[in-house]
Scaffold this active site. Structure first.
Site, PDB file in Angstrom:
ATOM      1  NE  ARG A 118      -3.674  -2.390   2.226  1.00  0.00           N
ATOM      2  CZ  ARG A 118      -5.077  -2.718   1.008  1.00  0.00           C
ATOM      3  NH1 ARG A 118      -4.935  -1.545  -0.075  1.00  0.00           N
ATOM      4  NH2 ARG A 118      -5.429  -3.728   0.970  1.00  0.00           N
ATOM      5  CG  ASP A 119       1.661   5.386  -2.032  1.00  0.00           C
ATOM      6  OD1 ASP A 119       2.074   5.903  -4.176  1.00  0.00           O
ATOM      7  OD2 ASP A 119       1.438   6.214  -0.886  1.00  0.00           O
ATOM      8  CB  ILE A 120       3.448   5.751   2.437  1.00  0.00           C
ATOM      9  CG1 ILE A 120       3.729   6.156   4.340  1.00  0.00           C
ATOM     10  CG2 ILE A 120       4.343   6.977   2.002  1.00  0.00           C
ATOM     11  CD1 ILE A 120       4.836   5.338   4.820  1.00  0.00           C
ATOM     12  CG  HIS A 155       7.072   2.965  -8.616  1.00  0.00           C
ATOM     13  ND1 HIS A 155       7.800   3.831  -8.957  1.00  0.00           N
ATOM     14  CD2 HIS A 155       5.804   4.092  -8.536  1.00  0.00           C
ATOM     15  CE1 HIS A 155       7.476   5.311  -8.023  1.00  0.00           C
ATOM     16  NE2 HIS A 155       6.435   5.354  -8.599  1.00  0.00           N
ATOM     17  CG  HIS A 196       1.645   4.876  -8.746  1.00  0.00           C
ATOM     18  ND1 HIS A 196       1.755   5.710  -7.606  1.00  0.00           N
ATOM     19  CD2 HIS A 196       2.762   5.137  -9.448  1.00  0.00           C
ATOM     20  CE1 HIS A 196       2.872   6.606  -7.270  1.00  0.00           C
ATOM     21  NE2 HIS A 196       3.482   6.091  -8.497  1.00  0.00           N
TER      22      HIS A 196
END
Ligand code: 5GP
Ligand code: ZN
Length: 113
Positions: A28-30, A99, A101
Site C-alpha cells: 500500500r502506498d504510504i 513501480h 500505481h
C-alpha cells in the site's frame, strides 16, 4: 543501495505488503490518493521505465497481471481503476525504483497531467 523500495523488498523497512511472488511485490502506498492505492514493483532494482532492458520488458505484463488480480481482490474491478507508471522528472517520478500505481475506489479525475 539507498533505495526505499529495495529496503521494503529486503524487509529493512516496514511496508504493508499485499502480494509477493518470485519477481514482484505489491504494497500500500504510504500516502494514498484513493481508498485503494497500491504499488506493484519488481523485486530487482530497476530505476525507471527508461532503464528497462528489452529482456526485462515482459516484467511490465507481469506487473499489470498482478495489478488486475489485486483490483479484483480490492473489489474495484467492476467500478474501475487506473494503472500509472511515472517515468523521470517531468513524468512525475519521485521514487527511483520502477513501480506501477493501482488506484481506485473513487471517481478519478479525467486529467492526466
Ligand atoms: P512516484 O511519484 O515516484 O510515481 O510515486 C512514488 C509513490 O511512492 C508515492 O505515491 C509515495 O506516496 C510512495 N512512497 C514514497 N515513499 C514510500 C514509502 O516509504 N513507503 C510506501 N509504502 N510508499 C512510499
Ligand atoms: Zn530499488
Amino acid at each position: 543501495m539507498d533505495c526505499v523500495f529495495c529496503k521494503i523488498v529486503a524487509g529493512e523497512m516496514p511496508g504493508d505488503i499485499v502480494y509477493q511472488d518470485e519477481g514482484l511485490i505489491a504494497f500500500r502506498d504510504i500516502n494514498p490518493m484513493a481508498s485503494t492505492h497500491l504499488l506493484i514493483i519488481p523485486k530487482k532494482h530497476i530505476t525507471s521505465l527508461v532503464d528497462l532492458s528489452e529482456a526485462e520488458s515482459s516484467l511490465i505484463g507481469d506487473m499489470v497481471k498482478v495489478a488486475n488480480q489485486l483490483a479484483k481482490r480490492e473489489g474495484i474491478s467492476e467500478s474501475g481503476y487506473r494503472l500509472v507508471i511515472n517515468c523521470g522528472e517531468q513524468g512525475g517520478q519521485l521514487v527511483p525504483h520502477l513501480h506501477l500505481h493501482l488506484l481506485g475506489g473513487r471517481q478519478l479525475s479525467g486529467a492526466l497531467g
